[in-house]
Design a protein around this motif. Structure first.
Motif, PDB file in Angstrom:
ATOM      1  N   ASP A 132       0.833  -1.211   0.000  1.00  0.00           N
ATOM      2  CA  ASP A 132       0.000   0.000   0.000  1.00  0.00           C
ATOM      3  C   ASP A 132       0.865   1.257   0.000  1.00  0.00           C
ATOM      4  OD1 ASP A 132      -2.275  -1.577   0.016  1.00  0.00           O
ATOM      5  OD2 ASP A 132      -2.679  -1.288   2.159  1.00  0.00           O
ATOM      6  N   ALA A 133       1.935   1.261   0.808  1.00  0.00           N
ATOM      7  CA  ALA A 133       2.825   2.416   0.876  1.00  0.00           C
ATOM      8  C   ALA A 133       3.578   2.613  -0.439  1.00  0.00           C
ATOM      9  CB  ALA A 133       3.816   2.258   2.030  1.00  0.00           C
ATOM     10  N   LEU A 134       3.979   1.514  -1.073  1.00  0.00           N
ATOM     11  CA  LEU A 134       4.642   1.603  -2.375  1.00  0.00           C
ATOM     12  C   LEU A 134       3.712   2.228  -3.411  1.00  0.00           C
ATOM     13  CD1 LEU A 134       6.377  -1.877  -2.361  1.00  0.00           C
ATOM     14  CD2 LEU A 134       7.588   0.321  -2.587  1.00  0.00           C
ATOM     15  N   ALA A 135       2.448   1.789  -3.422  1.00  0.00           N
ATOM     16  CA  ALA A 135       1.473   2.331  -4.375  1.00  0.00           C
ATOM     17  C   ALA A 135       1.229   3.817  -4.120  1.00  0.00           C
ATOM     18  CB  ALA A 135       0.166   1.548  -4.298  1.00  0.00           C
ATOM     19  N   ALA A 136       1.079   4.190  -2.871  1.00  0.00           N
ATOM     20  CA  ALA A 136       0.837   5.594  -2.522  1.00  0.00           C
ATOM     21  C   ALA A 136       2.046   6.455  -2.880  1.00  0.00           C
ATOM     22  CB  ALA A 136       0.511   5.719  -1.036  1.00  0.00           C
ATOM     23  N   CYS A 137       3.227   5.943  -2.627  1.00  0.00           N
ATOM     24  CA  CYS A 137       4.444   6.695  -2.932  1.00  0.00           C
ATOM     25  C   CYS A 137       4.601   6.849  -4.439  1.00  0.00           C
ATOM     26  CB  CYS A 137       5.653   5.997  -2.318  1.00  0.00           C
ATOM     27  SG  CYS A 137       7.166   6.979  -2.391  1.00  0.00           S
ATOM     28  N   GLU A 138       4.341   5.781  -5.177  1.00  0.00           N
ATOM     29  CA  GLU A 138       4.437   5.873  -6.640  1.00  0.00           C
ATOM     30  C   GLU A 138       3.492   6.957  -7.159  1.00  0.00           C
ATOM     31  OE1 GLU A 138       3.983   3.174 -10.674  1.00  0.00           O
ATOM     32  OE2 GLU A 138       2.872   2.571  -8.889  1.00  0.00           O
ATOM     33  N   GLN A 139       2.271   6.980  -6.665  1.00  0.00           N
ATOM     34  CA  GLN A 139       1.297   7.973  -7.114  1.00  0.00           C
ATOM     35  C   GLN A 139       1.722   9.386  -6.716  1.00  0.00           C
ATOM     36  OE1 GLN A 139      -2.411   6.596  -5.504  1.00  0.00           O
ATOM     37  NE2 GLN A 139      -2.651   5.022  -7.066  1.00  0.00           N
ATOM     38  N   ALA A 140       2.159   9.558  -5.473  1.00  0.00           N
ATOM     39  CA  ALA A 140       2.565  10.888  -5.006  1.00  0.00           C
ATOM     40  C   ALA A 140       3.767  11.394  -5.794  1.00  0.00           C
ATOM     41  CB  ALA A 140       2.888  10.836  -3.515  1.00  0.00           C
ATOM     42  N   CYS A 141       4.720  10.519  -6.056  1.00  0.00           N
ATOM     43  CA  CYS A 141       5.910  10.924  -6.804  1.00  0.00           C
ATOM     44  C   CYS A 141       5.562  11.281  -8.246  1.00  0.00           C
ATOM     45  CB  CYS A 141       6.962   9.824  -6.779  1.00  0.00           C
ATOM     46  SG  CYS A 141       7.782   9.626  -5.181  1.00  0.00           S
TER      47      CYS A 141
END
Length: 125
Positions: free
Chosen positions: A24-33
């Motif tokens: 979940d954190a990887l997905a959120a970070c990918e989107q934010a970046c």
């Protein structure tokens, strides 16, 4: 976590919640970046690199076939380093840009989640 992920030869059984939180954190970070990179500030290259790393890390964690503990640890280390570099870059603009602030926070959460997976792997070994 699938049974396949739990039953990989040579891979320690990992806490499903820790793995899910990391994904979940990887997905959120990918989107934010990805969003932050569109702001075209000096942090854009770091954001694009971090988004790519998070996407690669996610795909590797979901696939797991052929993954060894050493390879997964190395990938987690690389992802943590990329998240830290992106966070540092975005923190420089966080006061002027809510997007950079959001990205920096997502990068910190992702690095922490990747570290939790590493800790779980060490504890399970």
């Amino acid at each position: 976590m699938t049974a396949e992920m739990r039953d990989m030869p040579g891979m320690p059984a990992m806490d499903a919640e820790v793995v899910r939180a990391c994904l979940d954190a990887l997905a959120a970070c990918e989107q934010a970046c990805t969003v932050c990179a569109m702001e075209l500030m000096s942090c854009a290259p770091a954001c694009m690199n971090c988004a790519d790393m998070c996407n690669t890390m996610m795909r590797a964690m979901l696939r797991m076939r052929g993954m060894t503990p050493a390879a997964l640890m190395a990938m987690l280390d690389a992802c943590i380093a990329m998240c830290q570099a992106c966070e540092d870059e975005c923190r420089e603009h966080a006061a002027e840009s809510a997007v950079c602030d959001m990205c920096a926070q997502a990068c910190r959460a992702c690095a922490d989640a990747c570290m939790a997976v590493k800790d779980a792997m060490i504890a399970a070994a």
